[in-house]
Design an enzyme around this catalytic site. Sequence first.
Site, PDB file in Angstrom:
ATOM      1  N   HIS A 208      23.632  -1.373  -7.853  1.00  0.00           N
ATOM      2  CA  HIS A 208      24.081  -0.582  -6.650  1.00  0.00           C
ATOM      3  C   HIS A 208      22.895  -0.952  -5.482  1.00  0.00           C
ATOM      4  O   HIS A 208      23.208  -0.346  -4.376  1.00  0.00           O
ATOM      5  CB  HIS A 208      24.030   1.036  -6.981  1.00  0.00           C
ATOM      6  CG  HIS A 208      22.513   1.399  -7.295  1.00  0.00           C
ATOM      7  ND1 HIS A 208      21.885   2.227  -6.188  1.00  0.00           N
ATOM      8  CD2 HIS A 208      21.811   1.319  -8.182  1.00  0.00           C
ATOM      9  CE1 HIS A 208      20.674   2.637  -6.956  1.00  0.00           C
ATOM     10  NE2 HIS A 208      20.680   2.119  -8.166  1.00  0.00           N
ATOM     11  N   CYS A 332      10.844  10.701  -3.481  1.00  0.00           N
ATOM     12  CA  CYS A 332      12.033  11.464  -3.190  1.00  0.00           C
ATOM     13  C   CYS A 332      12.977  11.603  -4.465  1.00  0.00           C
ATOM     14  O   CYS A 332      13.769  12.591  -4.496  1.00  0.00           O
ATOM     15  CB  CYS A 332      13.056  10.930  -2.059  1.00  0.00           C
ATOM     16  SG  CYS A 332      13.040   9.272  -2.123  1.00  0.00           S
TER      17      CYS A 332
HETATM   18  C1  LIG Z   1      12.108  -1.333  -7.621  1.00  0.00           C
HETATM   19  C2  LIG Z   1      12.887  -0.708  -8.216  1.00  0.00           C
HETATM   20  N1  LIG Z   1      13.098  -0.671  -9.497  1.00  0.00           N
HETATM   21  C3  LIG Z   1      13.941  -0.197 -10.230  1.00  0.00           C
HETATM   22  C4  LIG Z   1      14.901   0.776  -9.658  1.00  0.00           C
HETATM   23  C5  LIG Z   1      15.917   1.555 -10.646  1.00  0.00           C
HETATM   24  O1  LIG Z   1      17.046   1.149 -10.555  1.00  0.00           O
HETATM   25  P1  LIG Z   1      18.366   1.925 -10.875  1.00  0.00           P
HETATM   26  O2  LIG Z   1      18.588   2.912  -9.966  1.00  0.00           O
HETATM   27  O3  LIG Z   1      19.404   0.978 -11.198  1.00  0.00           O
HETATM   28  O4  LIG Z   1      17.973   2.564 -12.387  1.00  0.00           O
HETATM   29  C6  LIG Z   1      14.764   0.979  -8.174  1.00  0.00           C
HETATM   30  C7  LIG Z   1      15.529   1.822  -7.820  1.00  0.00           C
HETATM   31  O5  LIG Z   1      15.076   2.533  -6.699  1.00  0.00           O
HETATM   32  C8  LIG Z   1      13.947  -0.175  -7.690  1.00  0.00           C
HETATM   33  O6  LIG Z   1      13.592   0.244  -6.339  1.00  0.00           O
END
Ligand SMILES: Cc1ncc(COP(=O)(O)O)c(C=O)c1O
Length: 396
Positions: A208, A332
Amino acid sequence: MPEREVYFDHNATTPLHPEVKAVMAEAMECYGNPSSLHASGRRSRAMVEQARERVARFINASPEEIIFVGSGSEANNTVLSVLSCPSGHCTCGVKRGRGILTTRIEHPCILETSKCLSDRGVPVTFCAVDSFGKVSMKELEEAVTDKTGLVSVMMANNEIGTIQDIKTIAKLAHEKGALFHTDAVQAVGKIPVDVKDLDVDFLSLSGHKIYGPKGIGALYIKKGVAFCSLIRGGHQEQGRRAGTENTIGIVGLGKAVEMRAAEMAEETVRLGKWKEVLRAGIEKDIPDVRFNGHPHDCLANTLNVSFEGVEGEAILLYLDLEGIAVSTGSACASGSLDPSHVLLATGVPVEDAHGSIRVSMGRDNTEGDVQYLLKKLPAIIQRVRGMSTAYAGRSK
Ligand SMILES: Cc1ncc(COP(=O)(O)O)c(C=O)c1O
């Protein structure tokens, strides 16, 4: 009604690419279980394997080095947890009883998993970063020992955009006999990523963040590295992630990376230029600001800025009334108003950390969007500062 709707929160999530939406709609017609041997199952299997090839190609991996998982968070949890699993029954060959080394600016899915493992007796070290958010190589060098099993450092930070020198850090980890993982959720699709050149053992990515669907991610596991499954009870994904595959999400992710391969380079140049326009405009029209993150080694789409004497949430709400979506530096995701752990780790004072916003641009933004933010922001900051005793006190 606001004059315009502007979405500047692409690091939180992205809209579905129209071509991704189209292939997902088609995939919805195909309901067979990819593990079934009949024609319907084989059709689903073919779609899953095509997506795997696309993801692999995008990061220069082989298809058998990619497993599909439910999210970037799951990919990250899986690596840390599997490598620290205390099971004596498993025959996967993972070396046990060694520690984890990570940094203070990781995403909460790494930080909280590390803390949880630490509570269970796994030695965990959180390395410091400098004022730009770069990992301190000196501290890292001192902290990696022959007792370190895994070093995990994110490729690009979600809040400030700072990009780490992953190749050098992976080399350092390997020299000490540790495995290396990078959370590349914010990097893949924004900067070129080549797992062979970087020589990483594990890499996490998420659908996403790259105009693909939510609830799908992928984990790269280098060929030959011993690993097993966090989610057990099925042979799927080479026995490394049990559960019937999310066929539609996987198809969406496969198309999303294909579109990134076509669009990323042009977009990076365009967004990089606008980021400079935004930075210069803010600097010209608003006093007492500080820009967070690395001036050069930074994602082209991300600008993090602190406004002295104000609360980021107030700015966010006023911008929202004007139709502009940004995010604050605070945690957030948990609804918490705590100041950002990333900004605090870079040495930003607590008050400034409270007054920061993140603008994260994306493929659908236009220069008009940037100009609209520059038109609205100065008056909003002035208004919020006018109500702030902290800022009034400071200006006396
Ligand atoms: C650097 C980082 N790692 C991991 C994630 C987590 O990904 P997901 O939303 O697919 O669990 C995010 C989501 O914001 C992220 O920015």
